[in-house]
Design a protein around this motif. Sequence first.
Motif, mmCIF file in Angstrom:
data_model
loop_
_atom_site.group_PDB
_atom_site.id
_atom_site.type_symbol
_atom_site.label_atom_id
_atom_site.label_comp_id
_atom_site.label_asym_id
_atom_site.label_seq_id
_atom_site.Cartn_x
_atom_site.Cartn_y
_atom_site.Cartn_z
ATOM 1 N N UNK A 119 0.833 -1.197 0.000
ATOM 2 C CA UNK A 119 0.000 0.000 0.000
ATOM 3 C C UNK A 119 0.875 1.257 0.000
ATOM 4 N N UNK A 120 0.240 2.405 0.121
ATOM 5 C CA UNK A 120 0.951 3.685 -0.008
ATOM 6 C C UNK A 120 1.972 3.935 1.105
ATOM 7 N N UNK A 121 1.972 3.099 2.145
ATOM 8 C CA UNK A 121 2.928 3.304 3.234
ATOM 9 C C UNK A 121 4.298 2.694 2.942
ATOM 10 N N UNK A 122 4.402 1.888 1.883
ATOM 11 C CA UNK A 122 5.673 1.235 1.549
ATOM 12 C C UNK A 122 5.930 1.345 0.053
ATOM 13 N N UNK A 123 6.262 2.516 -0.376
ATOM 14 C CA UNK A 123 6.453 2.764 -1.806
ATOM 15 C C UNK A 123 7.872 2.421 -2.236
ATOM 16 N N UNK B 148 -5.177 1.274 6.638
ATOM 17 C CA UNK B 148 -6.446 1.798 6.130
ATOM 18 C C UNK B 148 -6.498 1.732 4.609
ATOM 19 N N UNK B 149 -7.688 1.545 4.093
ATOM 20 C CA UNK B 149 -7.936 1.526 2.646
ATOM 21 C C UNK B 149 -7.554 2.893 2.070
ATOM 22 N N UNK B 150 -6.964 2.912 0.879
ATOM 23 C CA UNK B 150 -6.611 4.180 0.234
ATOM 24 C C UNK B 150 -7.583 4.455 -0.904
ATOM 25 N N UNK B 151 -7.829 5.724 -1.163
ATOM 26 C CA UNK B 151 -8.757 6.095 -2.225
ATOM 27 C C UNK B 151 -8.053 6.108 -3.581
ATOM 28 N N UNK C 195 -7.825 -3.496 -10.162
ATOM 29 C CA UNK C 195 -7.171 -3.430 -8.856
ATOM 30 C C UNK C 195 -8.119 -3.977 -7.792
ATOM 31 N N UNK C 196 -7.595 -4.817 -6.941
ATOM 32 C CA UNK C 196 -8.357 -5.358 -5.824
ATOM 33 C C UNK C 196 -7.749 -4.801 -4.544
ATOM 34 N N UNK C 197 -8.585 -4.177 -3.748
ATOM 35 C CA UNK C 197 -8.149 -3.628 -2.463
ATOM 36 C C UNK C 197 -8.370 -4.711 -1.404
ATOM 37 N N UNK C 198 -7.301 -5.440 -1.125
ATOM 38 C CA UNK C 198 -7.354 -6.594 -0.233
ATOM 39 C C UNK C 198 -7.696 -6.182 1.190
#
Length: 137
Positions: free
Chosen positions: A63-67, A101-104, A121-124
């Motif tokens: 997710x966006x926390x580990x780019x 948390x889910x990202x938009x 895209x699947x938001x697991x």
Amino acid sequence: MSFSLDLAYGSETLRFTFSREPRMLDIDEPRPAITAQLFRERLDRFLSQSEMDLRMPAVVVADKTRLCGYPLFLPVLADALIAHGADPVQMTFFIAYGTHAHQDDQAGHTAYGTVYDRFRWVHHRCDEGAAFIELGH
């Protein structure tokens, strides 16, 4: 006398004020060890020797926390998979949030670049046990 320091925090900037001058520490970022071109060359070499079934490819991303350079490298990965037989309509990217948390969609575009608009895209969600099935290796 007070000292102020502005630090980036997400997409915002936060100002910190200190009663005395803070000691600043620098970090030497390592040079990137791979370029998009080298990545593609290695992918092509690997995929041409692989016997993977690419009819329904699944790509798992953080997710966006580990780019990690997704906007540069995901298009290279997707294009290489397609060049080696992957069906772009069947290609699915899974965002592994863990407990984050889910990202938009805006965060998705920022994190993954143009690939976010090209594929499914699947938001697991790790807490939806019924969503898990054995897919093989």
